[in-house]
Scaffold this motif. Structure first.
Motif, PDB file in Angstrom:
ATOM      1  N   GLY A 127       0.814  -1.205   0.000  1.00  0.00           N
ATOM      2  CA  GLY A 127       0.000   0.000   0.000  1.00  0.00           C
ATOM      3  C   GLY A 127       0.852   1.262   0.000  1.00  0.00           C
ATOM      4  N   LEU A 128       1.921   1.271   0.795  1.00  0.00           N
ATOM      5  CA  LEU A 128       2.828   2.420   0.824  1.00  0.00           C
ATOM      6  C   LEU A 128       3.504   2.637  -0.534  1.00  0.00           C
ATOM      7  CD1 LEU A 128       4.573   2.002   4.309  1.00  0.00           C
ATOM      8  CD2 LEU A 128       3.150   3.923   3.574  1.00  0.00           C
ATOM      9  N   ALA A 129       3.910   1.541  -1.172  1.00  0.00           N
ATOM     10  CA  ALA A 129       4.558   1.652  -2.483  1.00  0.00           C
ATOM     11  C   ALA A 129       3.605   2.255  -3.514  1.00  0.00           C
ATOM     12  CB  ALA A 129       5.030   0.274  -2.945  1.00  0.00           C
ATOM     13  N   LEU A 130       2.346   1.846  -3.471  1.00  0.00           N
ATOM     14  CA  LEU A 130       1.358   2.409  -4.398  1.00  0.00           C
ATOM     15  C   LEU A 130       1.086   3.878  -4.073  1.00  0.00           C
ATOM     16  CD1 LEU A 130      -1.131  -0.587  -4.656  1.00  0.00           C
ATOM     17  CD2 LEU A 130       0.181   0.408  -6.537  1.00  0.00           C
ATOM     18  N   MET A 131       1.007   4.215  -2.800  1.00  0.00           N
ATOM     19  CA  MET A 131       0.809   5.614  -2.415  1.00  0.00           C
ATOM     20  C   MET A 131       1.947   6.494  -2.911  1.00  0.00           C
ATOM     21  SD  MET A 131      -0.609   5.105   1.491  1.00  0.00           S
ATOM     22  CE  MET A 131      -0.652   6.870   1.842  1.00  0.00           C
ATOM     23  N   ALA A 132       3.168   5.946  -2.917  1.00  0.00           N
ATOM     24  CA  ALA A 132       4.321   6.717  -3.376  1.00  0.00           C
ATOM     25  C   ALA A 132       4.176   7.143  -4.828  1.00  0.00           C
ATOM     26  CB  ALA A 132       5.596   5.896  -3.193  1.00  0.00           C
ATOM     27  N   SER A 133       3.613   6.257  -5.647  1.00  0.00           N
ATOM     28  CA  SER A 133       3.477   6.564  -7.071  1.00  0.00           C
ATOM     29  C   SER A 133       2.480   7.685  -7.324  1.00  0.00           C
ATOM     30  CB  SER A 133       3.044   5.308  -7.839  1.00  0.00           C
ATOM     31  OG  SER A 133       4.043   4.308  -7.766  1.00  0.00           O
ATOM     32  N   PHE A 134       1.555   7.888  -6.385  1.00  0.00           N
ATOM     33  CA  PHE A 134       0.543   8.928  -6.556  1.00  0.00           C
ATOM     34  C   PHE A 134       0.806  10.145  -5.671  1.00  0.00           C
ATOM     35  CE2 PHE A 134      -1.523   4.935  -7.734  1.00  0.00           C
ATOM     36  CZ  PHE A 134      -1.990   5.262  -9.002  1.00  0.00           C
ATOM     37  N   SER A 135       1.945  10.123  -4.990  1.00  0.00           N
ATOM     38  CA  SER A 135       2.330  11.250  -4.150  1.00  0.00           C
ATOM     39  C   SER A 135       3.120  12.259  -4.988  1.00  0.00           C
ATOM     40  CB  SER A 135       3.183  10.747  -2.982  1.00  0.00           C
ATOM     41  OG  SER A 135       4.429  10.271  -3.450  1.00  0.00           O
TER      42      SER A 135
END
Length: 345
Positions: A127-135
């Motif tokens: 989840g954190l890795a996916l959030m990084a891509s949209f941050s």
């Protein structure tokens, strides 16, 4: 013969190296299973923690090298898809290991609080890795802040799992639950612990070299064909990346170490998410998370779905299910096959 250290490898050479490195990885994996089972008992860590941390680290070394080399070679899509594709393929290893444990569904036999917690840790990391891509696309010295967060999140989760010695939740023991108890060491009984650690390290180094060779071969395959980076990362690198976990898990199941087998898969997957932090550090073109395309993010979502299915299997603890694998095993095969099909076209 192509330059082994630089330049693109021809298609024929790439395919040959892929096969050879894969075979070498399989051979190392079988040996690692026996060593890991004995060392888990001698260190007192237990199969779940040893399998998820040390065993998972060794079997993930090839994936770490693959991601780092791809990122350093300015192939961020391949680096990202290798990391998350390895997670998807390694989760499928649960099905392979389950096929060799015919008495009952593997998730039933290997149910433990630690395995559940490592599954929760894995979902959080993905989840954190996916959030990084949209941050926001910001970096410090070329590294995205989430790379550091991933490492801290993993260490914090590991500390929580390690210190949770008196859980408020326990898996109900049935006649098919395989308890983590020391077994006979067999051929390893006459060897000292330092010697076993030495052989463990040599096998780990061999897996690292194989990982480097596979990455260069995959880059050659990508340049010589019209295949997409996401598909190559998921189907080629991901599959080879998953070989150590798959082989060692099957070998561990055959030894009766089902907790070790399951923990090696889930723990290795947690470490594979950290591969993204390694790739982000090696990639000099900015944030690796923002270099990922739709295919790579789709693959990360598939890995997240597959992890959720595994957690469901651990909680439901079905003894028998679809195709004698349990509902979770059948769903894992379906999700992974659908993912590769969509990525291919």
């Amino acid at each position: 013969m192509p330059d082994m250290l630089a330049g693109q490898w021809p298609l024929g050479w790439s395919v040959a190296v892929l096969c050879l490195a894969g075979a070498l990885t399989v051979a190392c994996g079988v040996r690692l299973a026996g060593l890991g089972d004995v060392l888990a008992d001698r260190t007192g860590w237990g199969e779940a923690l040893f399998g998820a941390v040390l065993f998972g680290l060794v079997t993930s070394l090839s994936g770490i090298v693959m991601t780092a080399v791809s990122a350093a070679d300015a192939a961020p899509e391949l680096a990202y898809s290798n990391a998350v594709g390895g997670i998807a393929a390694q989760t499928l290893a649960v099905v392979a290991a389950d096929a060799f444990h015919r008495r009952v569904n593997l998730e039933h036999a290997a149910a433990s609080l630690q395995n559940l917690l490592f599954g929760c840790l894995l979902t959080g990391l993905l989840g954190l890795a996916l959030m990084a891509s949209f941050s926001p696309d910001v970096t410090a010295a070329g590294v995205h802040p989430v790379s550091f967060v991933l490492i801290l999140f993993y260490l914090g989760g590991l500390h929580l799992i390690r210190r949770n010695t008196e859980p408020m939740w326990r898996a109900v023991r049935t006649r098919e639950t395989v308890r983590d108890v020391p077994r006979g060491e067999g051929a390893f009984s006459a060897r000292s612990t330092p010697r076993l650690w030495g052989e463990f390290a040599i096998l780990a180094a061999t897996v690292v070299v194989a990982g480097w060779a596979v990455t260069r071969a995959a880059e050659g395959l990508l340049s010589a064909t019209t295949l997409r980076a996401g598909f190559v990362g998921a189907a080629v690198l991901g599959t080879v990346n998953a070989l150590p976990e798959t082989v060692t898990s099957i070998a561990a199941v055959r030894r009766g170490a089902v907790t070790l087998a399951f923990a090696a898969i889930i723990g290795g997957n947690c470490l594979d998410v950290l591969n993204l932090a390694v790739g982000d550090l090696a990639y000099r073109g900015g944030s690796l998370y923002h270099a990922a395309g739709d295919d790579e993010l789709f693959l990360a979502c598939a890995a997240l779905v597959m992890t959720t299915v595994v957690l469901g299997g651990l909680l439901v603890r079905q003894e028998r299910g679809w195709f004698r694998l349990g509902f979770d095993g059948a769903l894992l095969v379906l999700v992974h096959a659908a993912t590769l099909t969509i990525l291919a076209f």
